[in-house]
Design an enzyme around this catalytic site. Structure first.
Site, PDB file in Angstrom:
ATOM      1  N   MET A  59      22.315  47.523  48.121  1.00  0.00           N
ATOM      2  CA  MET A  59      21.331  47.108  49.412  1.00  0.00           C
ATOM      3  C   MET A  59      22.010  47.905  50.334  1.00  0.00           C
ATOM      4  O   MET A  59      23.062  47.643  50.867  1.00  0.00           O
ATOM      5  CB  MET A  59      21.513  45.511  49.604  1.00  0.00           C
ATOM      6  CG  MET A  59      20.366  44.961  50.371  1.00  0.00           C
ATOM      7  SD  MET A  59      20.375  43.266  50.423  1.00  0.00           S
ATOM      8  CE  MET A  59      18.984  43.161  51.616  1.00  0.00           C
TER       9      MET A  59
ATOM     10  N   LEU B 240      21.721  47.162  53.930  1.00  0.00           N
ATOM     11  CA  LEU B 240      22.315  46.423  54.753  1.00  0.00           C
ATOM     12  C   LEU B 240      23.913  46.228  54.502  1.00  0.00           C
ATOM     13  O   LEU B 240      24.659  45.888  55.651  1.00  0.00           O
ATOM     14  CB  LEU B 240      21.740  44.887  54.606  1.00  0.00           C
ATOM     15  CG  LEU B 240      20.206  44.911  55.258  1.00  0.00           C
ATOM     16  CD1 LEU B 240      19.700  43.577  55.097  1.00  0.00           C
ATOM     17  CD2 LEU B 240      20.189  45.441  56.426  1.00  0.00           C
ATOM     18  N   SER B 241      24.307  46.352  53.530  1.00  0.00           N
ATOM     19  CA  SER B 241      25.811  45.852  53.101  1.00  0.00           C
ATOM     20  C   SER B 241      26.796  47.147  53.569  1.00  0.00           C
ATOM     21  O   SER B 241      26.489  48.361  52.941  1.00  0.00           O
ATOM     22  CB  SER B 241      25.870  45.648  51.345  1.00  0.00           C
ATOM     23  OG  SER B 241      27.257  45.982  51.103  1.00  0.00           O
ATOM     24  N   ALA B 242      27.841  46.821  54.216  1.00  0.00           N
ATOM     25  CA  ALA B 242      28.632  47.771  54.530  1.00  0.00           C
ATOM     26  C   ALA B 242      29.525  48.360  53.402  1.00  0.00           C
ATOM     27  O   ALA B 242      29.503  49.630  53.152  1.00  0.00           O
ATOM     28  CB  ALA B 242      29.676  47.203  55.619  1.00  0.00           C
TER      29      ALA B 242
ATOM     30  N   ARG C 212      27.286  50.924  51.598  1.00  0.00           N
ATOM     31  CA  ARG C 212      27.428  52.236  52.172  1.00  0.00           C
ATOM     32  C   ARG C 212      28.587  52.931  52.197  1.00  0.00           C
ATOM     33  O   ARG C 212      28.494  54.209  52.334  1.00  0.00           O
ATOM     34  CB  ARG C 212      26.991  52.000  53.937  1.00  0.00           C
ATOM     35  CG  ARG C 212      25.323  51.554  54.084  1.00  0.00           C
ATOM     36  CD  ARG C 212      24.869  51.410  55.208  1.00  0.00           C
ATOM     37  NE  ARG C 212      25.391  49.820  55.773  1.00  0.00           N
ATOM     38  CZ  ARG C 212      25.992  49.416  56.731  1.00  0.00           C
ATOM     39  NH1 ARG C 212      26.927  50.274  57.356  1.00  0.00           N
ATOM     40  NH2 ARG C 212      26.109  48.064  57.155  1.00  0.00           N
TER      41      ARG C 212
END
Length: 220
Positions: free
Chosen positions: A8, A10-12, A15
Site C-alpha cells: 500500500m 501509504l505505508s513507509a 515504499r
C-alpha cells in the site's frame, strides 16, 4: 516468473521496498492491499501471509514479510554489487544496526506519538511519547553528523528504509526536523541519489501526510 509485492503506497515500509527494488533493477508486479478497507483479512491474502501485513513479497513461491528483511533479500539476490548491502561483516553490521534503529526507535517513536491521533481517535498527544520521539531524532541527527549517509559514505538499504520513514514523518509534521539540520542535509543527499524518488516514495508520503495533518487539526 514475476516478483509479486503486496503493498500500500501509504505505508513507509512498503515504499522502502519499492526504492530498493528500483535500485537493484528488479521489476515488481504490484498488488495493492487496501488496509483501510480490510483487504488484508481476505482469505486469499491470509493464505499467503497469515500475519496479514504489508509489504509481502512473493518471489516465485518464496514468500517474505517485514520490509527490512525484504530489502536485504532483494539486495542480496539481485544487487549488481554489494554497495547497497555490504558483505563486509563490520560494514553490514552498521547497516543492520541502522535498520533495527529505524524499526525499533526512529519510526516506532513517531508512530507511538502520532498514530493514536491519526488512527485510533485519541484526542490529545502524549508528552512522554514526545520526549521519546525527540530522543530518537537526536540520535539519528548524531548518526548523520559525521558521515554523508546513515551507515557510511555511500547509500545503503538503511538509507532507503530511513528515508521512507523520515519523509512520512516530515509530511505529517513539516517542522519535525527543524532542530536537526543534519537530518535535513542527509535527506537532500538521499533524494538526489535515489532514482524515481518522487514517484516511488514522496507521493505516497504526502498522501499519508494529508491524512495525518487532517487528524491532528481536529485536536490542536
Amino acid at each position: 516468473m514475476p516478483i509479486d509485492l503486496y503493498y500500500m503506497s501509504l505505508s513507509a515500509p512498503c515504499r522502502a521496498v519499492l526504492l530498493t527494488a528500483k535500485m537493484v533493477g528488479v521489476e515488481l508486479n504490484l498488488k495493492t492491499v487496501n488496509l483501510m478497507g480490510g483487504e488484508q483479512m481476505k482469505p486469499e491474502f491470509l493464505k499467503i501471509n497469515p500475519q496479514h501485513t504489508v509489504p509481502t513479497l512473493d518471489d516465485s513461491g518464496f514468500v517474505l514479510t517485514e520490509s527490512r528483511a525484504i530489502c536485504a533479500y532483494l539486495a542480496n539476490k539481485y544487487g549488481k554489487n554489494d554497495k547497497l548491502y555490504p558483505k563486509s561483516p563490520k560494514d553490514r553490521a552498521v547497516v543492520d544496526q541502522r535498520l533495527f534503529f529505524d524499526l525499533g526507535v526512529f519510526y516506532s517513536s513517531f508512530s507511538d506519538y502520532y498514530y493514536p491521533i491519526i488512527f485510533r481517535g485519541a484526542t490529545s498527544l502524549d508528552d512522554g511519547k514526545k520526549k521519546k520521539l525527540d530522543e530518537a531524532l537526536r540520535f539519528f541527527n548524531m548518526f548523520v553528523s559525521d558521515r554523508d549517509f546513515a551507515a557510511g559514505d555511500h547509500l545503503t538499504i538503511a538509507d532507503l528504509s530511513l528515508m521512507a520513514s523520515a519523509s512520512t514523518m516530515e509530511s505529517v509534521n513539516p517542522k519535525i526536523f527543524d532542530d536537526y539540520p543534519k537530518i535535513k542535509e542527509w535527506m537532500e543527499r538521499c533524494k538526489n541519489q535515489i532514482p524515481d524518488y518522487h514517484d516511488l516514495n514522496q507521493v505516497g508520503a504526502e498522501i499519508f501526510g494529508q491524512i495525518g495533518k487532517s487528524a491532528l487539526a481536529k485536536v490542536q
